[in-house]
Design a protein around this motif. Sequence first.
Motif, PDB file in Angstrom:
ATOM      1  N   ARG A  25       0.825  -1.219   0.000  1.00  0.00           N
ATOM      2  CA  ARG A  25       0.000   0.000   0.000  1.00  0.00           C
ATOM      3  C   ARG A  25       0.852   1.260   0.000  1.00  0.00           C
ATOM      4  O   ARG A  25       0.339   2.360  -0.154  1.00  0.00           O
ATOM      5  CB  ARG A  25      -0.915   0.020   1.222  1.00  0.00           C
ATOM      6  CG  ARG A  25      -1.900  -1.124   1.265  1.00  0.00           C
ATOM      7  CD  ARG A  25      -2.709  -1.119   2.531  1.00  0.00           C
ATOM      8  NE  ARG A  25      -1.811  -1.227   3.681  1.00  0.00           N
ATOM      9  CZ  ARG A  25      -2.152  -1.005   4.939  1.00  0.00           C
ATOM     10  NH1 ARG A  25      -3.382  -0.658   5.237  1.00  0.00           N
ATOM     11  NH2 ARG A  25      -1.286  -1.142   5.911  1.00  0.00           N
ATOM     12  N   GLY A  26       2.161   1.128   0.205  1.00  0.00           N
ATOM     13  CA  GLY A  26       3.050   2.279   0.226  1.00  0.00           C
ATOM     14  C   GLY A  26       3.312   2.815   1.621  1.00  0.00           C
ATOM     15  O   GLY A  26       3.873   3.889   1.774  1.00  0.00           O
ATOM     16  N   TYR A  27       2.927   2.062   2.658  1.00  0.00           N
ATOM     17  CA  TYR A  27       3.162   2.465   4.044  1.00  0.00           C
ATOM     18  C   TYR A  27       4.400   1.757   4.582  1.00  0.00           C
ATOM     19  O   TYR A  27       4.600   0.568   4.339  1.00  0.00           O
ATOM     20  CB  TYR A  27       1.976   2.116   4.945  1.00  0.00           C
ATOM     21  CG  TYR A  27       0.687   2.802   4.584  1.00  0.00           C
ATOM     22  CD1 TYR A  27       0.659   4.128   4.168  1.00  0.00           C
ATOM     23  CD2 TYR A  27      -0.518   2.124   4.662  1.00  0.00           C
ATOM     24  CE1 TYR A  27      -0.520   4.751   3.840  1.00  0.00           C
ATOM     25  CE2 TYR A  27      -1.721   2.750   4.341  1.00  0.00           C
ATOM     26  CZ  TYR A  27      -1.703   4.071   3.925  1.00  0.00           C
ATOM     27  OH  TYR A  27      -2.884   4.689   3.610  1.00  0.00           O
ATOM     28  N   CYS A  28       5.188   2.474   5.353  1.00  0.00           N
ATOM     29  CA  CYS A  28       6.358   1.886   5.986  1.00  0.00           C
ATOM     30  C   CYS A  28       5.910   0.839   7.001  1.00  0.00           C
ATOM     31  O   CYS A  28       4.981   1.075   7.780  1.00  0.00           O
ATOM     32  CB  CYS A  28       7.178   2.969   6.684  1.00  0.00           C
ATOM     33  SG  CYS A  28       8.589   2.324   7.605  1.00  0.00           S
ATOM     34  N   LEU A  29       6.565  -0.307   7.007  1.00  0.00           N
ATOM     35  CA  LEU A  29       6.220  -1.381   7.938  1.00  0.00           C
ATOM     36  C   LEU A  29       6.553  -1.015   9.385  1.00  0.00           C
ATOM     37  O   LEU A  29       6.002  -1.597  10.309  1.00  0.00           O
ATOM     38  CB  LEU A  29       6.941  -2.676   7.553  1.00  0.00           C
ATOM     39  CG  LEU A  29       6.526  -3.285   6.220  1.00  0.00           C
ATOM     40  CD1 LEU A  29       7.411  -4.469   5.884  1.00  0.00           C
ATOM     41  CD2 LEU A  29       5.058  -3.675   6.232  1.00  0.00           C
ATOM     42  N   GLY A  30       7.437  -0.059   9.590  1.00  0.00           N
ATOM     43  CA  GLY A  30       7.826   0.330  10.940  1.00  0.00           C
ATOM     44  C   GLY A  30       7.025   1.476  11.517  1.00  0.00           C
ATOM     45  O   GLY A  30       6.587   1.430  12.663  1.00  0.00           O
ATOM     46  N   CYS A  31       6.784   2.514  10.718  1.00  0.00           N
ATOM     47  CA  CYS A  31       6.142   3.724  11.263  1.00  0.00           C
ATOM     48  C   CYS A  31       4.820   4.084  10.580  1.00  0.00           C
ATOM     49  O   CYS A  31       4.161   5.031  11.003  1.00  0.00           O
ATOM     50  CB  CYS A  31       7.095   4.909  11.182  1.00  0.00           C
ATOM     51  SG  CYS A  31       7.468   5.449   9.491  1.00  0.00           S
ATOM     52  N   TYR A  32       4.462   3.370   9.531  1.00  0.00           N
ATOM     53  CA  TYR A  32       3.189   3.553   8.819  1.00  0.00           C
ATOM     54  C   TYR A  32       3.084   4.857   8.030  1.00  0.00           C
ATOM     55  O   TYR A  32       2.005   5.230   7.603  1.00  0.00           O
ATOM     56  CB  TYR A  32       1.997   3.402   9.775  1.00  0.00           C
ATOM     57  CG  TYR A  32       2.023   2.086  10.487  1.00  0.00           C
ATOM     58  CD1 TYR A  32       1.652   0.919   9.831  1.00  0.00           C
ATOM     59  CD2 TYR A  32       2.466   1.990  11.796  1.00  0.00           C
ATOM     60  CE1 TYR A  32       1.706  -0.305  10.466  1.00  0.00           C
ATOM     61  CE2 TYR A  32       2.527   0.769  12.446  1.00  0.00           C
ATOM     62  CZ  TYR A  32       2.148  -0.376  11.774  1.00  0.00           C
ATOM     63  OH  TYR A  32       2.213  -1.586  12.403  1.00  0.00           O
ATOM     64  N   ARG A  33       4.212   5.531   7.817  1.00  0.00           N
ATOM     65  CA  ARG A  33       4.192   6.721   6.966  1.00  0.00           C
ATOM     66  C   ARG A  33       4.444   6.307   5.522  1.00  0.00           C
ATOM     67  O   ARG A  33       5.040   5.284   5.250  1.00  0.00           O
ATOM     68  CB  ARG A  33       5.278   7.717   7.390  1.00  0.00           C
ATOM     69  CG  ARG A  33       5.050   8.312   8.755  1.00  0.00           C
ATOM     70  CD  ARG A  33       6.165   9.263   9.140  1.00  0.00           C
ATOM     71  NE  ARG A  33       7.403   8.529   9.332  1.00  0.00           N
ATOM     72  CZ  ARG A  33       8.594   9.101   9.462  1.00  0.00           C
ATOM     73  NH1 ARG A  33       8.725  10.413   9.417  1.00  0.00           N
ATOM     74  NH2 ARG A  33       9.682   8.363   9.642  1.00  0.00           N
ATOM     75  N   THR A  34       3.992   7.155   4.596  1.00  0.00           N
ATOM     76  CA  THR A  34       4.309   6.945   3.184  1.00  0.00           C
ATOM     77  C   THR A  34       5.710   7.492   2.921  1.00  0.00           C
ATOM     78  O   THR A  34       6.259   8.245   3.734  1.00  0.00           O
ATOM     79  CB  THR A  34       3.315   7.677   2.270  1.00  0.00           C
ATOM     80  OG1 THR A  34       3.462   9.094   2.473  1.00  0.00           O
ATOM     81  CG2 THR A  34       1.879   7.246   2.528  1.00  0.00           C
ATOM     82  N   GLY A  35       6.265   7.147   1.777  1.00  0.00           N
ATOM     83  CA  GLY A  35       7.571   7.688   1.415  1.00  0.00           C
ATOM     84  C   GLY A  35       7.558   9.201   1.375  1.00  0.00           C
ATOM     85  O   GLY A  35       8.505   9.861   1.819  1.00  0.00           O
TER      86      GLY A  35
END
Length: 63
Positions: A25-35
Amino acid sequence: MSNDSQLPLLAILSPCVGVCQLDPRGYCLGCYRTGDEIARWRGMSDAERSHYLNEVLPARESA
C-alpha cells in the motif's frame, strides 16, 4: 521562582523505529508513513506532526 514561559519547547520526534520497508500500500512497515510523508517530516509543522502521530498513523496501524 519558576518562570514556565522560559522553558524550551521540545521538538516532536520522528516515529521511525528503524524498520524502513514499504508495504504494497506504500506504508512503511515500521512507522506507517508513506515515502512522501517520511521525506516531508522535517519540514512539517509541529501541529501537522502531532496530527500524524495522534490520528493518522494509529489509524493506519490498526487497519
